[in-house]
Design an enzyme around this catalytic site. Structure first.
Site, short mmCIF file in Angstrom:
data_model
loop_
_atom_site.label_atom_id
_atom_site.label_comp_id
_atom_site.label_asym_id
_atom_site.label_seq_id
_atom_site.Cartn_x
_atom_site.Cartn_y
_atom_site.Cartn_z
N THR A 1 -1.66 -4.89 1.36
CA THR A 1 -2.23 -4.32 2.59
C THR A 1 -1.14 -4.38 3.67
OG1 THR A 1 -3.28 -6.46 3.02
CG2 THR A 1 -4.66 -4.73 2.08
N LYS B 1 -1.20 -10.88 -3.54
CA LYS B 1 -0.99 -10.24 -2.25
C LYS B 1 -1.58 -11.16 -1.19
CE LYS B 1 -3.49 -8.27 0.14
NZ LYS B 1 -4.24 -8.73 1.38
N THR C 1 -6.45 -14.90 2.61
CA THR C 1 -6.70 -13.51 2.26
C THR C 1 -5.75 -13.20 1.18
OG1 THR C 1 -7.32 -12.76 4.38
CG2 THR C 1 -6.63 -11.10 2.96
N GLU D 1 1.93 -11.97 8.35
CA GLU D 1 1.96 -10.82 9.25
C GLU D 1 2.89 -11.06 10.44
OE1 GLU D 1 -2.36 -8.77 8.34
OE2 GLU D 1 -2.22 -10.23 9.96
N ASN E 1 -2.53 -7.04 14.25
CA ASN E 1 -3.97 -7.32 14.20
C ASN E 1 -4.75 -6.69 15.33
OD1 ASN E 1 -4.69 -9.25 11.87
ND2 ASN E 1 -2.73 -9.99 12.63
N SER F 1 -7.03 0.94 12.89
CA SER F 1 -6.61 2.30 13.25
C SER F 1 -5.46 2.78 12.39
CB SER F 1 -6.20 2.35 14.72
OG SER F 1 -5.17 1.43 14.97
#
EC number: 2.3.1.35
Length: 407
Positions: free
Chosen positions: A153, A179, A190, A276, A402, A407
């Site tokens: 992702t 992942k 996650t 991230e 985040n 979007s």
């Protein structure tokens, strides 16, 4: 053990495929399948979040029922969490599509999802993706690599690993892919993880090994303090290596345990370093703790602190932030016993000694902290237990990623 190229298709009898189903992402693959030529013994660990995705509950049922597992279908982009009965229906439809295409019972098909919570999966795209993958399943190393990329992702790199070892004169292979980049916190994260092996081993021993290994690998990751709804780690063993089935915790079991730990630790570190927005892997190693639980708690507190993570990003050797995090962790210790160090491939620097700050070279400290992998080492000097936690720095990009994730 010998490290080899590849991932989930490295063991005998495992195939993989990927597909661009258009579930959320455009212009890239977003579905993957892992398939065994024969039914597998299976084990699994799952999120401890009370809000569990439909796919988590589907997979838990397979693992806990004692059933075999022969295939896993993964989609990225939509988590299938908080989706009610429609979410369960999507799991069943996916599994039945595999049954139709490959002739394996649908209740031996696991499903996994990752992505946005609260959105319904487009079942027609899932079914179409299964049909597309069924025709291109391959034992090739490249097929496994492509599958590891399809499940990403916000990850920036794919994560896979494989190794071999000997059991009773037979060469056994273990491969894995995972992942995970955000919404990552101990118990698990996650993360989706899939480990395959051609070893023959008792199912109960598989589960015991996996549950134990997770404690010091995936459960020691924290990126942002959020425990996901979708954490799934599955282990499949098809027995095609031809070894005598491992039925007790003997030398052969120990070899498998070591291999499993090695793969899970490698994948865990890769996930932490790819958090991230991260610019570096941030590890905390606690030694000399009274108990194993204390060591784990202290290490996770250090890498989980936003102030600690910001200091690592800014290359600021502000050791007080790390001691503060240790202090509120819940573990009991005497600060006058603690030694604290910063460490990277540039070297090791002691900054705190038995309750006292040390006058250290700030420029050298900055050079240590500028490396891609930085470790804080805390010697508690109160026992013989240790643990390492894996995290990353906190950058401006984490908020950007985040703030507009949907979007």
């Amino acid at each position: 053990m010998k490290i080899i190229e590849g991932g989930v298709t490295a063991p005998i009898g495992f195939k993989a495929a990927d597909f661009a189903a258009g579930i959320k992402y455009q212009g890239r693959t977003d579905m993957a399948m892992v398939y065994s030529d024969v039914p597998c013994e299976c084990a699994g660990t799952f999120t401890t979040n009370q809000v569990k995705a439909a796919c988590v509950m589907w997979d838990k049922k397979i693992v806990e029922s004692g059933s075999k597992m022969q295939a896993v279908v993964i989609n990225s982009g939509i988590a299938n969490a908080c989706t009610g009965q429609e979410g369960f229906d999507a799991c069943e439809a996916t599994a039945k599509a595999v049954e139709k295409e490959l002739g394996v019972p649908y209740d031996t098909v696991a499903v996994a999802s990752t992505g946005v919570i609260g959105m319904q999966l487009p079942v027609d795209k899932l079914v179409n993706g299964v049909a597309g993958m069924a025709g291109i399943l391959s034992h090739d190393k490249e097929a496994g690599t492509k599958a590891s990329k399809a499940i990403m992702t916000t990850d920036t790199i794919n994560k896979e690993y494989a190794l071999t070892f000997e059991v009773g004169g037979k060469t056994v292979t273990v491969g894995g892919m995972s992942k995970g980049s955000g919404m990552i916190h101990p118990n698990m994260c996650t993360m989706l993880g899939f480990i395959t092996t051609d070893l023959s081993i008792d199912k109960t021993l598989m589960q015991q090994a996996l549950s134990s290994v997770v404690k010091d690998t995936f459960n020691m990751i924290t990126v942002d303090g959020d425990t996901s709804t979708n954490d799934t780690l599955l282990l499949m063993a098809n027995g095609l290596a031809g070894n005598d089935t491992i039925t007790s915790k003997n030398e052969d079991y120990d070899k498998f345990y070591e291999a499993l730990f090695t793969i899970c630790r490698f994948l865990a570190r890769k996930m932490a370093g790819d958090g991230e927005g991260a610019s570096k892997l941030f590890e905390a190693k606690v030694t000399g703790a009274k108990t194993k639980d204390d060591a784990r708690t202290l290490a996770r507190a250090i890498v989980g602190s936003n102030l600690s993570k910001a200091a690592i990003f800014g290359c600021d050797a502000n050791f007080g932030r790390f001691l503060c995090a240790m202090g509120y962790s819940g573990a009991k210790f005497d600060q006058n016993d603690v030694e604290l160090f910063f460490e990277s491939k540039k070297g090791t620097l002691k900054v705190f000694d038995h309750g006292n700050p040390i006058d250290f070279d700030e420029e050298y400290a900055v050079s240590i902290m500028k490396e891609d992998e930085v470790m804080v080492v805390a010697n508690m000097n109160e026992g013989d237990q240790e643990a390492t936690a894996f995290g990353c720095d906190l950058t401006y990009d984490y908020v950007k990623i985040n703030a507009d994730y949907r979007s």
